[in-house]
Scaffold this motif. Sequence first.
Motif, PDB file in Angstrom:
ATOM      1  N   UNK A   1      -8.202   6.441  -1.658  1.00 24.49           N
ATOM      2  CA  UNK A   1      -9.280   5.986  -0.777  1.00 24.49           C
ATOM      3  C   UNK A   1     -10.032   7.181  -0.195  1.00 24.49           C
ATOM      4  N   UNK A   2      -9.298   8.209   0.198  1.00 21.44           N
ATOM      5  CA  UNK A   2      -9.941   9.426   0.708  1.00 21.44           C
ATOM      6  C   UNK A   2     -10.793  10.080  -0.369  1.00 21.44           C
ATOM      7  N   UNK A   3     -10.277  10.127  -1.584  1.00 16.51           N
ATOM      8  CA  UNK A   3     -11.033  10.721  -2.685  1.00 16.51           C
ATOM      9  C   UNK A   3     -12.304   9.919  -2.958  1.00 16.51           C
ATOM     10  N   UNK A   4     -12.220   8.598  -2.845  1.00 10.70           N
ATOM     11  CA  UNK A   4     -13.408   7.756  -3.042  1.00 10.70           C
ATOM     12  C   UNK A   4     -14.471   8.052  -1.996  1.00 10.70           C
ATOM     13  N   UNK A   5     -14.037   8.469  -0.815  1.00  7.92           N
ATOM     14  CA  UNK A   5     -14.967   8.811   0.261  1.00  7.92           C
ATOM     15  C   UNK A   5     -15.434  10.258   0.182  1.00  7.92           C
ATOM     16  N   UNK A   6     -14.849  11.016  -0.749  1.00 10.18           N
ATOM     17  CA  UNK A   6     -15.206  12.420  -0.870  1.00 10.18           C
ATOM     18  C   UNK A   6     -14.544  13.291   0.173  1.00 10.18           C
TER      19      UNK A   6
ATOM     20  N   UNK B   1      -9.611  -8.064  -3.384  1.00  8.95           N
ATOM     21  CA  UNK B   1     -10.945  -8.660  -3.408  1.00  8.95           C
ATOM     22  C   UNK B   1     -11.584  -8.576  -4.792  1.00  8.95           C
ATOM     23  N   UNK B   2     -10.770  -8.305  -5.804  1.00  3.46           N
ATOM     24  CA  UNK B   2     -11.275  -8.308  -7.168  1.00  3.46           C
ATOM     25  C   UNK B   2     -12.002  -7.045  -7.584  1.00  3.46           C
ATOM     26  N   UNK B   3     -11.834  -5.981  -6.820  1.00  6.46           N
ATOM     27  CA  UNK B   3     -12.418  -4.693  -7.204  1.00  6.46           C
ATOM     28  C   UNK B   3     -11.299  -3.908  -7.872  1.00  6.46           C
ATOM     29  N   UNK B   4     -11.216  -4.024  -9.167  1.00  8.83           N
ATOM     30  CA  UNK B   4     -10.114  -3.395  -9.879  1.00  8.83           C
ATOM     31  C   UNK B   4     -10.177  -1.875  -9.814  1.00  8.83           C
ATOM     32  N   UNK B   5     -11.359  -1.352  -9.944  1.00 11.52           N
ATOM     33  CA  UNK B   5     -11.549   0.096  -9.912  1.00 11.52           C
ATOM     34  C   UNK B   5     -12.531   0.449  -8.808  1.00 11.52           C
ATOM     35  N   UNK B   6     -12.023   0.660  -7.597  1.00 12.91           N
ATOM     36  CA  UNK B   6     -12.937   1.054  -6.525  1.00 12.91           C
ATOM     37  C   UNK B   6     -13.693   2.313  -6.902  1.00 12.91           C
ATOM     38  N   UNK B   7     -14.855   2.457  -6.329  1.00 11.89           N
ATOM     39  CA  UNK B   7     -15.697   3.613  -6.621  1.00 11.89           C
ATOM     40  C   UNK B   7     -14.911   4.896  -6.372  1.00 11.89           C
ATOM     41  N   UNK B   8     -14.925   5.789  -7.342  1.00 14.23           N
ATOM     42  CA  UNK B   8     -14.233   7.062  -7.220  1.00 14.23           C
ATOM     43  C   UNK B   8     -12.822   7.033  -7.758  1.00 14.23           C
TER      44      UNK B   8
ATOM     45  N   UNK C   1      -8.760   0.303   3.227  1.00 10.56           N
ATOM     46  CA  UNK C   1      -8.071  -0.715   2.425  1.00 10.56           C
ATOM     47  C   UNK C   1      -8.815  -1.001   1.123  1.00 10.56           C
ATOM     48  N   UNK C   2     -10.089  -1.290   1.233  1.00  8.76           N
ATOM     49  CA  UNK C   2     -10.815  -1.734   0.040  1.00  8.76           C
ATOM     50  C   UNK C   2     -11.295  -0.594  -0.848  1.00  8.76           C
ATOM     51  N   UNK C   3     -11.219   0.628  -0.387  1.00  7.86           N
ATOM     52  CA  UNK C   3     -11.521   1.776  -1.251  1.00  7.86           C
ATOM     53  C   UNK C   3     -10.287   2.221  -2.025  1.00  7.86           C
ATOM     54  N   UNK C   4      -9.141   1.638  -1.701  1.00  4.86           N
ATOM     55  CA  UNK C   4      -7.907   1.990  -2.415  1.00  4.86           C
ATOM     56  C   UNK C   4      -7.721   1.053  -3.607  1.00  4.86           C
ATOM     57  N   UNK C   5      -7.041   1.508  -4.632  1.00  3.05           N
ATOM     58  CA  UNK C   5      -6.826   0.652  -5.809  1.00  3.05           C
ATOM     59  C   UNK C   5      -6.069  -0.633  -5.475  1.00  3.05           C
ATOM     60  N   UNK C   6      -5.009  -0.554  -4.695  1.00  2.00           N
ATOM     61  CA  UNK C   6      -4.225  -1.739  -4.358  1.00  2.00           C
ATOM     62  C   UNK C   6      -5.025  -2.680  -3.471  1.00  2.00           C
TER      63      UNK C   6
ATOM     64  N   UNK D   1       0.852  -1.181   0.000  1.00  2.00           N
ATOM     65  CA  UNK D   1       0.000   0.000   0.000  1.00  2.00           C
ATOM     66  C   UNK D   1       0.886   1.230   0.000  1.00  2.00           C
ATOM     67  N   UNK D   2       0.429   2.280  -0.655  1.00  2.00           N
ATOM     68  CA  UNK D   2       1.223   3.501  -0.744  1.00  2.00           C
ATOM     69  C   UNK D   2       0.400   4.696  -0.263  1.00  2.00           C
TER      70      UNK D   2
END
Length: 182
Positions: A11-16, A161-168, A151-156, A3-4
């Motif tokens: 992940x923060x951007x995905x959460x707005x 869990x197979x979510x290549x492009x998390x929301x956002x 963790x799961x909102x981040x790309x890595x 993780x970077x």
Amino acid sequence: MELTRRDAVAALAALGVGGAAVAGLDRSDWGASGDGDARAETVDADRIRETLLAAAEVVYPREVTGIEEFVGTFLEGRLEDPTHATALDETVAKVDELAEAWYGARFATLSTGGRESFLREVGADTADEDPDGTTAERVRYYVVNELLLALYASPTGGELVGIENPQGHPGGIDTYQRGPEP
């Protein structure tokens, strides 16, 4: 899988949450101005960081590395919200209070097995998440689910869990140049 800081900002951007602001955030500025800053000044950010890092070592899959930078960066963004920061601080204080009563030491200083046992004993593994609920529900919401969300909102982390492009997260040019994976 490493993780970077970039994963944390994504992940923060995905959460707005102000992921762009995190990049230039100076910790010395926390609580320096604004109406909600009086509460933010009372938050023990170091204790929160130490506790969430210790919890992440238990909650995250073993193949994940780079946890310290990832969680630290994600937490900087989450602590920008004084209401969330205050509630997180109260939850972490309760975690330490219980850990000292049950194990004679703060949560972050327990062994990995001790931390895992503590989270099970407090009921965080089976409790529903509720920011205003019981201690178990608050630990589930503010500690366990906060870390898993990051963790799961981040790309890595999403790749785990197979979510290549998390929301956002747009996924980058590599995603558009190759076809879908079966």
